[in-house]
Design a protein around this motif. Structure first.
Motif, PDB file in Angstrom:
ATOM      1  N   LYS A   1      29.996  10.772   3.191  1.00  0.00           N
ATOM      2  CA  LYS A   1      31.165  11.129   4.007  1.00  0.00           C
ATOM      3  C   LYS A   1      31.108  12.598   4.428  1.00  0.00           C
ATOM      4  O   LYS A   1      31.410  12.940   5.582  1.00  0.00           O
ATOM      5  CB  LYS A   1      32.457  10.850   3.235  1.00  0.00           C
ATOM      6  N   ARG A   2      30.699  13.467   3.507  1.00  0.00           N
ATOM      7  CA  ARG A   2      30.597  14.898   3.836  1.00  0.00           C
ATOM      8  C   ARG A   2      29.553  15.148   4.916  1.00  0.00           C
ATOM      9  O   ARG A   2      29.698  16.058   5.742  1.00  0.00           O
ATOM     10  CB  ARG A   2      30.239  15.709   2.583  1.00  0.00           C
ATOM     11  N   GLU A   3      28.478  14.350   4.907  1.00  0.00           N
ATOM     12  CA  GLU A   3      27.396  14.541   5.875  1.00  0.00           C
ATOM     13  C   GLU A   3      27.695  13.897   7.232  1.00  0.00           C
ATOM     14  O   GLU A   3      26.889  13.994   8.146  1.00  0.00           O
ATOM     15  CB  GLU A   3      26.089  13.967   5.310  1.00  0.00           C
TER      16      GLU A   3
ATOM     17  N   TRP B   1      29.202  12.012  -0.820  1.00  0.00           N
ATOM     18  CA  TRP B   1      28.116  12.782  -0.201  1.00  0.00           C
ATOM     19  C   TRP B   1      27.873  12.300   1.231  1.00  0.00           C
ATOM     20  O   TRP B   1      27.748  13.112   2.159  1.00  0.00           O
ATOM     21  CB  TRP B   1      26.856  12.615  -1.057  1.00  0.00           C
TER      22      TRP B   1
END
Length: 419
Positions: free
Chosen positions: A126-128, A124
């Motif tokens: 890393k995605r942000e 999560w």
């Protein structure tokens, strides 16, 4: 005997023999070579710890944590943490720390926490847009808070070594656990502010916070009710652990309604495996302790420390340095069981409260869990984030400063642990 045992144990660690087997082989060989202890007595020493009633608390606390962490509750806790701190600088890193603190009150195991939280929060982050190394570093370091927040498995192990009240240890460890959490959240805040990490902008609503708080309340109450039952003398630690399993079943079945036979089966299998690993180390350390006590090693080391170092400040510093080094190579349960008898003797010799010593040992050896070369939570975080160990270590230095600061305070300000 001790020299033979130490040499064999070090050689087998180099050969990557599992710690439990290495301890049994090294101690068994020392007993056989010396010939002073009958083999039957050595075998009895191996199995003696399995008859300890307080140790029954370990599998039940592991089972209750597995039941609660594997279902909807985990998601509710993350939502609560996000609504609490997600809008601040470094918010998603702070969510990880808050989540670790709360999960620590459910699982009692840093390794279980790093695996469960890391698999949810590292991808999560890393995605942000958070660096993968930073996401892994926050998870690796904050998961060790579970070693202090009740029901802490390391503290249960220390209580068996030192004959100290589990209830008193649980109460004393809450403040240092919260201090670690606040310190690590501060690191996340300034890192996010300086490096301009993204923030969660849709989590500051009071209505969202209220709903997430109500949803997460069953988990938030778990450590509170454990400490209250123990401190009030209503139940023993083992009885409380059984109540915790019943509580987890009731919460999952009637509140979140997500309990399935598959989850129960998975939790039971995981509990058996984890308990087997821990008990192997416990039985092995019992034989090692027999060898050390036979040769009066704890007493001799305590006498040497008193006569050579003289100053209590230096003795405590020596113990901390030894634990920091040992924690880099040995897992937490094994290190507690091996160092415990000797350090309890030293602590008694210098007049240190065993409660304070237990908290110091758990903080110190927990630092080893995210320190190379054999840091368990460090490796878990790096594997989940898919980054080299070096990239994670580079992000860890401010978290080391926080942990060492708390360690120094606990070591030299007794009031913080025996208040």
């Amino acid at each position: 005997m001790t020299a033979i045992m130490t040499g064999l144990f070090a050689a087998m660690l180099v050969l990557s023999v599992p710690v439990g087997y290495a301890l049994i082989i090294a101690a068994g060989a020392a007993v056989l070579v010396n010939g002073g202890t009958p083999v039957v007595v050595a075998v009895v020493k191996l199995f003696q710890p399995t008859q300890s009633f307080p140790l029954l608390a370990i599998p039940f606390f592991i089972l209750s944590g597995s039941l609660m962490m594997s279902g909807t509750l985990g998601q509710k806790l993350i939502q609560f943490a996000a609504s609490l701190v997600g809008r601040f600088h470094g918010g998603m890193g702070q969510v990880t720390v808050v989540g670790s603190t709360i999960f620590g009150g459910v699982s009692g195991s840093a390794v279980a926490e790093a695996s469960a939280l890391g698999s949810m929060l590292i991808p999560w982050q890393k995605r942000e847009g958070y660096p993968a190394g930073f996401a892994a570093a926050v998870t690796a370091s904050s998961s060790t808070i579970a070693g202090l927040i009740p029901p802490s498995i390391p503290l249960i192990l220390y209580s068996t070594v030192s004959n100290t009240s589990i209830a008193a240890l649980f109460s004393a460890a809450i403040l240092p656990g919260l201090m670690l959490a606040v310190g690590m959240m501060t690191v996340c805040y300034f890192s996010g502010r300086i490096r301009n990490f993204p923030r969660l902008t849709n989590t500051g609503n009071l209505s969202i916070f209220g709903k997430s708080l109500i949803s997460a309340l069953p988990a938030l109450l778990m450590p509170c009710f454990i400490v209250v039952l123990l401190r009030a003398g209503i139940a023993t630690p083992t009885e409380v652990s059984v109540i915790a399993v019943f509580y987890a079943l009731v919460v999952s079945l009637f509140i979140y309604r997500d309990l399935t036979w598959q989850r129960i089966h998975a939790a039971l299998v995981g509990t058996v495996i984890t308990t087997g690993v821990v008990m192997l180390v416990i039985t092995a350390s019992s034989l090692v302790s027999h060898v050390l006590i036979t040769e009066r090693i704890p007493v001799l080391v305590a006498q040497w420390a008193q006569e050579t170092l003289i100053n209590i400040v230096l003795i405590i510093l020596m113990m901390n340095l030894i634990m920091l080094v040992i924690g880099m190579f040995l897992d937490l349960p094994a290190a507690i069981l091996l160092l415990g008898p000797t350090f309890v003797a030293i602590g008694h010799a210098i007049g240190m409260d065993p409660i304070q010593l237990g908290v110091i040992i758990c903080i110190n050896l927990s630092i080893g869990l995210f320190t190379p070369p054999i840091g368990t939570t460090l490796f878990i975080g790096a594997v989940i984030a898919r980054v080299p160990i070096g990239a994670v270590v580079k992000e860890l230095w401010p978290f080391y400063l926080v942990a060492l600061t708390v360690l120094v305070l606990m070591s030299y300000v007794p009031a913080l642990t025996i208040y």
